[in-house]
Scaffold this active site. Structure first.
Site, PDB file in Angstrom:
ATOM      1  N   GLU A 198      14.686 -15.075  -0.464  1.00 20.70           N
ATOM      2  CA  GLU A 198      15.056 -16.132   0.473  1.00 20.70           C
ATOM      3  C   GLU A 198      13.945 -17.192   0.567  1.00 20.70           C
ATOM      4  O   GLU A 198      14.199 -18.365   0.730  1.00 20.70           O
ATOM      5  CB  GLU A 198      15.202 -15.457   1.832  1.00 20.70           C
ATOM      6  N   ASP A 235       0.837  -1.201   0.000  1.00 28.61           N
ATOM      7  CA  ASP A 235       0.000   0.000   0.000  1.00 28.61           C
ATOM      8  C   ASP A 235       0.876   1.257   0.000  1.00 28.61           C
ATOM      9  O   ASP A 235       1.884   1.316   0.707  1.00 28.61           O
ATOM     10  CB  ASP A 235      -0.862  -0.040   1.280  1.00 28.61           C
TER      11      ASP A 235
HETATM   12  C1  NOJ Z   1      -4.587   2.882  -0.751  1.00 27.17           C
HETATM   13  C2  NOJ Z   1      -5.734   1.967  -0.476  1.00 27.17           C
HETATM   14  O1  NOJ Z   1      -6.100   1.323  -1.666  1.00 27.17           O
HETATM   15  C3  NOJ Z   1      -6.854   2.809   0.095  1.00 27.17           C
HETATM   16  O2  NOJ Z   1      -8.036   2.073   0.226  1.00 27.17           O
HETATM   17  C4  NOJ Z   1      -6.405   3.379   1.405  1.00 27.17           C
HETATM   18  O3  NOJ Z   1      -7.405   4.267   1.901  1.00 27.17           O
HETATM   19  C5  NOJ Z   1      -5.105   4.157   1.265  1.00 27.17           C
HETATM   20  N1  NOJ Z   1      -4.122   3.443   0.483  1.00 27.17           N
HETATM   21  C6  NOJ Z   1      -4.492   4.455   2.612  1.00 27.17           C
HETATM   22  O4  NOJ Z   1      -3.989   3.281   3.175  1.00 27.17           O
END
Ligand code: NOJ
Length: 575
Positions: free
Chosen positions: A275, A224
């Protein structure tokens, strides 16, 4: 001649030792990944929230659909302020979703069904309920526990002004003041304090979290906000504080998006993945990286970094042949230049579902449309028709394609959720100027009736519209004209005809058509115009239609091996 109605044994060959593994090609290069938003997938204990046991009960459905892997949105312990992207413990499962034992059982059962499991890792920020933030919040100013986050004095008299003018992606300032007067950074919701990746404890903690889940058998990670981990530690003001939701860097000179320091972190993770990798059981990571240029994106895909990165260009494209053609050509070239394969996405948990986007007039800003309308501009039938055609584009392209849960049912955006039920922090943080992402996160319908159409035995955490009954999986099962059967067919044909290589040859056919031929000789044509276009003459005599987005009703109107109707797609082979 048409194989349109025949579904070549969905799910066959879909085992961990499938034909992907009999070659030296790592599974992720050509795999189809199905995204599971756990909270809305299936509710196994009837508390209104989806959970891991609900997901386990639907593994046969996923196996029969014919996908290769699942991407599970965050399932860790979380207050769910941002749907789980606010993690309070990375080594626990959110109790509403289940337990670690449930997660382990799920991973094992998915593998037994021939399905890999990618989990979402959220390294940019924790929840404000994470133990570390509680420690930082109660520690005196200057305490080392505060160095794990970006906690700084404010500006102005008595530090009452935030340290910088940065704005949060969800709206409002990116800084919130603690009781002791210092400010903490949150690029998203105030309940998501940003971690300080210059801090070695943060780095070693995430390496340990990586190993924790790899030891439990996961096949990879979706990372993310992969482009946001490193901040400019001089904390300059920004020239332009205007940011689209989740949009990334608009310039290459930005104080927190896409700084070069992120690559060192990625390389450390890649060493760990390597790994744990074995031939035929590669562990991978895919980046959610929004960056300014293709060259910057390529940096994330160097041989010792991510295996893949999401490409959101197709998702962002209008229903327009020239734009889509350019996107396809560029994405394939970029991926090939760095030895990766392209990724394709039409929808996910952050955007208006494509069955709705495609039913809106060209040029509509669909995020604003949710709140502002005009809602009678939506042509839902056209959205479905184009959604069917787009499915054949998505699954006909080389590389890796991502399906968002419910796309295979043709689910559209629930744009009219009453504001009282909205849960996405975007609604509050934007001061009610953006409706947020709940409309694409409504619980899935599995049956035509019941309190939540089979999602669980009780109503789901968000209300479902009446139309979801007829769109449920059970309602579509066995109906050759349904979206579900189209996806099953396309996935089966893809497995049989389209994954033997990664080549693509674009064809010049008509201005309104995107057409290409794959290495196996199969052609995919997508007509984005309104008018029918002629198909190759030979098709009707010696060709084979492998899949068609048109329904039986359409075929009575037009000979589908002679012309391709507007807003439709076809896969065919010469013989
Ligand atoms: C991207 C994610 O897809 C979204 O749903 C989220 O709100 C933001 N990152 C923050 O983590």
């Amino acid at each position: 001649m048409s194989e349109h109605q025949s579904n070549p044994e969905p799910g066959t060959g879909n085992s961990l030792s499938n034909n992907l593994d009999s070659t030296p090609v790592p599974w992720w290069r050509r795999g189809v990944v199905y995204q599971v938003y756990v909270r809305s997938f299936a509710d196994g204990n009837s508390d209104g929230t989806g959970d891991i046991n609900g997901l386990r009960s639907r593994l046969p459905y996923l196996r029969d659909l014919g996908i290769d892997a699942l991407w599970i949105n965050p399932w860790y312990q979380s207050p769910l302020n941002d749907g789980g992207y606010d993690v309070s413990d990375y080594r626990q499962i959110e109790p509403r979703y289940g337990t670690i034992a449930d997660a382990e059982a799920f991973i094992a059962e998915a593998h037994d069904s021939g399905i890999r499991v990618i989990i979402d890792l959220v390294p940019n920020h924790t929840s404000s309920e994470h133990r570390w933030f509680a420690e930082a919040n109660s520690a005196p100013i200057g305490d080392p526990s505060r160095q794990r986050y970006h906690i700084r004095p404010g500006r102005g008299v008595d530090g009452t002004e935030p340290p910088t003018n940065w704005t949060s992606v969800f709206g409002g300032p990116a800084w919130t003041r603690l009781d002791d007067g210092e400010w903490f950074l949150h690029l998203f919701d105030p309940s998501q304090p940003d971690l300080n990746w210059e801090n070695h404890e943060v780095r070693s903690e995430f390496e340990s979290v990586f190993r924790f889940w790899l030891d439990r058998g996961v096949d990879g990670f979706r990372i993310d906000v992969a482009h946001g981990l490193i901040k400019d530690m001089s904390f300059p003001d920004m020239d332009n504080s205007d940011q689209e939701i989740l949009g990334g860097a608009k310039t290459v000179d930005h104080p927190f998006w896409d700084l070069d320091g992120v690559h060192e972190i990625i390389r450390d993770w890649r060493v760990i993945l390597n790994e744990y990798s074995e031939a035929g059981a590669e562990r991978m990571m895919v980046a959610e990286a929004w960056v300014a240029t293709p060259e910057r994106l390529a940096n994330y895909l160097r041989p010792d970094e991510y295996q893949q990165s999401f490409n959101f260009d197709l998702l962002a494209s209008e229903w327009d042949a020239a734009s889509m053609q350019t996107i396809i050509v560029e994405a394939c070239a970029q991926a090939a230049a760095v030895g990766s394969t392209p990724t394709w996405v039409l929808s996910n948990h952050d955007v208006v579902r494509h069955a709705t986007r495609y039913g809106l007039p060209i040029g509509t800003d669909w995020r604003r449309w949710l709140l502002e309308g005009p809602h009678d501009a939506l042509d839902a039938k056209l959205g479905q028709q184009r959604g069917r055609a787009a499915a054949l584009l998505l699954l006909g392209l080389p590389g890796s394609s991502y399906i968002y849960q419910g796309d295979e049912l043709g689910l559209d955006e629930v744009w009219d959720l009453p504001v009282e039920v909205l849960d996405d922090p975007v609604w509050e943080q934007s001061s009610h100027t953006r409706k947020g992402r709940d409309g694409c996160r409504v619980p899935l319908p599995w049956k035509p009736s019941g309190p939540s159409f089979g999602f669980g035995d009780e109503a789901g955490w968000l209300p479902q519209p009446e139309r979801f009954g007829a769109m449920s999986a059970a309602s579509q099962e066995g109906d050759a004209d349904s979206m579900l059967e189209l996806y099953r067919l396309a996935l089966a044909v893809r497995r049989e005809h389209l994954i033997s290589d990664e080549s693509i040859q674009m064809l010049e056919v008509d201005d309104s058509v995107v057409a290409f031929e794959r290495g196996s000789g199969v052609q995919c044509w997508l007509n984005l115009g309104q008018e029918p276009v002629a198909l190759p003459v030979a098709l009707a005599s010696v060709g084979r239609v492998l899949a068609h987005s048109s329904t039986r009703a359409d075929s009575t109107a037009l000979p589908l091996d002679v012309v391709l109707p507007g807003n439709s797609a076809i896969w065919f082979a010469e013989k």
